[in-house]
Design an enzyme around this catalytic site. Structure first.
Site, short mmCIF file in Angstrom:
data_model
loop_
_atom_site.label_atom_id
_atom_site.label_comp_id
_atom_site.label_asym_id
_atom_site.label_seq_id
_atom_site.Cartn_x
_atom_site.Cartn_y
_atom_site.Cartn_z
N CYS A 101 0.87 -1.16 0.02
CA CYS A 101 0.04 -0.11 -0.08
C CYS A 101 0.66 1.40 -0.15
O CYS A 101 2.08 1.16 0.14
CB CYS A 101 -0.92 -0.04 1.19
SG CYS A 101 -0.04 -0.05 2.79
N CYS B 83 3.17 1.90 2.94
CA CYS B 83 4.64 0.89 2.87
C CYS B 83 5.52 2.02 1.93
O CYS B 83 6.66 2.02 2.39
CB CYS B 83 4.08 -0.26 1.99
SG CYS B 83 3.09 -1.53 2.96
N ASP C 196 6.92 22.71 -34.21
CA ASP C 196 7.90 23.36 -34.81
C ASP C 196 7.65 22.79 -36.35
O ASP C 196 6.74 21.94 -36.64
CB ASP C 196 9.08 22.66 -34.54
CG ASP C 196 10.33 23.16 -35.23
OD1 ASP C 196 10.44 24.18 -35.94
OD2 ASP C 196 11.01 22.07 -35.48
N ASP D 11 11.85 19.28 -32.73
CA ASP D 11 12.78 18.17 -32.72
C ASP D 11 14.39 18.97 -32.84
O ASP D 11 15.18 18.15 -32.65
CB ASP D 11 13.07 17.42 -34.02
CG ASP D 11 13.23 18.33 -35.35
OD1 ASP D 11 12.66 19.48 -35.36
OD2 ASP D 11 13.81 17.83 -35.98
N ASP E 286 14.81 24.05 -30.54
CA ASP E 286 13.56 23.94 -29.95
C ASP E 286 13.55 23.36 -28.38
O ASP E 286 12.70 23.30 -27.51
CB ASP E 286 12.72 22.61 -30.44
CG ASP E 286 12.34 23.14 -31.87
OD1 ASP E 286 11.87 24.53 -32.01
OD2 ASP E 286 12.51 22.39 -32.95
#
Length: 732
Positions: free
Chosen positions: A29, A32, A436, A624, A628
């Site tokens: 959980c 923990c 872009d 890319d 950028d």
């Protein structure tokens, strides 16, 4: 142990840190996870701790100059057992845990069935003429069956609870163990005192249904668990290495070194990244590109570990070690995303953290309430036991992680890597998309289109500068200059968003945008080219008369359709490009983008992002190039193609493979579905507790029903998350 870890499992993280992944048993959980993270964080030298409930893993980092901290010893003090992460160890532990739970479930089921038959006889005797001695005998027989079964079948809960209590903590197994022991102990007391009622049937049936839920939970998590772990199955175990004398020897993949030659037979997965030396074959690269259509590999083609050779045998030169392959990098990215904490996860953690003290207080209050109302201690204790069992944080703790794991696996099937832990959460909130142009909306492979106007000497000089850059136009320049001798230059510098400069024969030369290349020079008197204004341009200066290079680039095959689809979803699209305004305008017109800017510097792109954020917009930035990277980092959420510069991929939250833009739309769609599933899981969890807890306090829920309800709540959350796998892929 420390030395073994150092040799086999500890790996460097950056220049100053080391990292270790552990499998931690008994982590059930959010409480923990919180104990583990806080406990390990107190060790000297530790800089990072992240626990993952879905994968049962804990990532730890520390300063490399320090000795390996006593990590496993500290976990043992906290009540958890840990071993270094290894896929084979993980699989063995899952299998062993599944077998243990299955055996315990069988024992509990056998005992429950037999005790239930005896209980039916007792219940019938209560309304007939059964004598007290006969009833007591049936109770003792039930005790002889139930108590050993409880002692054996309850071990998964008892051991976990004991470790937690020994360490001075509690976990979700403490109230479960307390409930089982109390119900069995109360039944034994009732039997000794010859009372009418005993609850052995409830205690063993309670264990039976709890074990069923725990077993199904383990199996469901294992199936929907770490996508990165499943990816490791795609690795080849050994490689056929071609030795210097021409013989072939089988070598484990972890012993492959760059430069080795390997033979890959038809139907085999490639064991390493490399370059084809001999042979022509079809390669299934769906893992890398997301495309199901095989690609042809010939001498010079790059191939990647985990992809499948579908045709003739290939001879491949290895270019990367086992832990440096593209597949290994994908695994690391996926693990980083899974190890993180999104906002929803942090919310669930905070709520679940207070579970143990709250549920114990509520159970005690229930017992006191029924005693105050005049009910017997048996009734009060049974209702308190039901409260202990039915109030479970499992569903809440699993609400977000299980959806994240399923969604990241779903996206990976489409060639989309999720790098950021909160990437999906943010992607579901976007209301604007910034693109872009070069390399993003276009294929990023422009070609020189005015070669006949350029002198060989100019192309040689420009090619020498461009060879050191990853800008798409620089790469096109390099391709155009292939085969000719390049000029000798020095002091090369790259100016993001502007171009390149270097020293040639004692003077500075520049290659790049017109304003940058011709800075301080008289306006060039070149005539307008026959190719028109829709071509990208680079200028070369400093060597004589300025020279212009013109390039054309094609849009990605589905760019127009994807832009229209995004706009149809109510997401306005903006085009920001460093290219010339005439080219950007033509591209925007073709794609029906009304908001665009050309000749943008990185600062101007960031300014546009800040302006959108000031208007309350949540922007998805897709780019890319080197220029950028600042925008990708500054945006609310960002994506980058796999062909992007390394710095851009590092800055982006998502990386998509292939030549199409369909993954962008697919990621947006899956993010939206994931958010709905997370909110549904929260709703299921809160609704369950809102209904179940009052019913248990009021005495309408027996411990047996509580056990069934608790298990069902966790499984309902997992099942709801798995519905994501039933949605159809977006057509590409």
């Amino acid at each position: 142990m420390a030395q073994a870890l150092a040799d086999h499992y500890v790996r460097p993280h950056g220049e100053d840190e080391a990292e270790l992944d552990l499998i931690v048993d008994g982590m059930h959980c959010a409480g923990c996870m919180n104990k583990i993270e806080k406990g390990l964080g107190t060790l000297d030298g530790i800089t990072y701790v992240r626990a993952n409930l879905s994968t049962k893993r804990v990532a730890v980092r520390w300063q490399r100059r320090a000795h390996i901290p006593p990590i496993t010893e500290k976990l043992s003090e906290l009540g958890f057992e840990a071993v270094p992460y290894d896929p084979q160890i993980m699989g063995a532990l899952d299998e062993e845990q599944g077998r243990d739970l299955l055996r315990a479930t069988g024992v509990a089921g056998f005992a429950a069935a037999n005790v239930m038959l005896l209980s039916v006889s007792v219940w019938s005797g209560l309304v007939s003429d059964m004598e007290v001695e006969t009833r007591a005998l049936f109770h003792w027989i039930s005790a002889l069956i139930a108590l050993p079964a409880v002692a054996y079948a309850g071990q998964p809960f008892f051991k976990s609870a004991f470790r937690a209590l020994k360490a001075g903590h509690t976990n979700m197994d403490v109230p479960i163990s307390l409930a089982v022991i109390l119900s069995a102990g109360m039944s034994l007391v009732q039997t000794i005192t010859h009372a009418e009622h005993a609850y052995f049937d409830a205690s063993v049936s309670l264990l039976f249904f709890l074990l069923i839920g725990r077993y199904l939970d383990v199996k469901a998590r294992s199936k929907a668990c770490s996508v990165a772990q499943n990816l490791l199955a795609l690795r080849a175990v050994a490689a056929n290495v071609i030795m210097p004398d021409g013989t072939i020897s089988a070598v484990p993949v972890d012993r492959l070194d760059p430069g080795m030659k390997i033979s890959v037979a038809s139907g085999m997965r490639l064991p390493a990244d490399g370059v084809v030396l001999e042979g022509v074959s079809d390669i299934d690269k769906s893992l890398v590109t997301g495309e199901t259509v095989p690609e042809t590999a010939a001498p010079g083609t790059k191939v990647f570990a985990g992809t499948m050779n579908l045709g003739a045998a290939l001879t491949v030169r290895v270019t990367a070690r086992n832990d440096e392959t593209l597949l290994a990098e994908i695994v690391r990215l996926m693990e980083a995303a899974e190890q993180g904490r999104a906002g929803y996860v942090r919310l669930a953690d905070r709520v679940s953290r207070y579970y143990a003290p709250a549920v114990h207080a509520l159970a005690a209050a229930t017992l006191l309430l029924w005693l105050a109302l005049g009910a017997g201690w048996q009734t009060g204790l049974l209702n308190a036991v039901a409260v202990l069992i039915i109030t479970c944080p499992c569903a809440l703790a699993l609400a977000v992680p299980i959806v994240q794991v399923v969604a990241t696996g779903r996206l990976l099937q489409r060639g989309i890597l999720v790098k950021s832990s909160d990437g999906l959460e943010k992607l579901a909130d976007i209301d604007t998309v910034f693109f872009d142009k070069t390399g993003t909306l276009t294929e990023g492979k422009p070609e020189l289109c005015n070669r006949e106007e350029i002198l060989d000497a100019d192309l040689s000089l420009a090619g020498a500068l461009a060879a050191r850059s990853k800008h798409p136009l620089s790469e096109a320049m390099t391709r155009a200059a292939a085969g000719m001798p390049l000029a000798e230059i020095s002091d090369l510098k790259e100016h993001p968003g502007l171009g390149l400069s270097a020293t040639w024969r004692g003077q500075e030369i520049r290659l790049g945008k017109k304003a940058f290349a011709l800075e301080g020079l008289a306006e060039a008197e070149n005539p307008e080219p026959a190719h028109g204004t829709n071509a990208s341009e680079f200028w070369l200066s400093g060597h004589g008369a300025p020279c212009r290079f013109l390039f054309t680039d094609r849009l990605r095959p589905d760019a127009e359709a994807i832009i229209h689809a995004l706009q149809a979803r109510g997401l306005p699209v903006t085009l920001l490009s460093g290219d010339r305004e005439a080219i950007v305008a033509a591209t925007a017109k073709r794609l029906a983008i009304t908001d665009w800017q050309g000749e943008c510097t990185p600062q101007q792109k960031i300014a546009a992002l800040k302006a959108a954020e000031a208007d309350g917009k949540r922007v998805l930035m897709i780019g890319d190039g080197l220029n950028d990277a600042p925008c990708l980092k500054a945006a609310y959420v960002s994506m980058s193609p796999a062909s992007a510069a390394d710095i851009s991929q590092t800055a982006a939250d998502f990386i998509f493979q292939g030549q199409k833009l369909a993954p962008v739309l697919e990621a947006v769609r899956i993010a939206g579905i994931s958010r709905r599933l997370v909110l549904q899981n929260f709703g299921l969890s809160f609704a369950y507790n809102a209904v179940a807890i009052p019913l248990a306090v009021m005495g309408f829920v027996t411990p047996l029903i509580a056990a069934v309800a608790m298990s069902a709540s966790s499984l309902s959350v997992i099942g709801n998350a798995l519905r994501l796998n039933l949605t159809r892929f977006q057509e590409r």
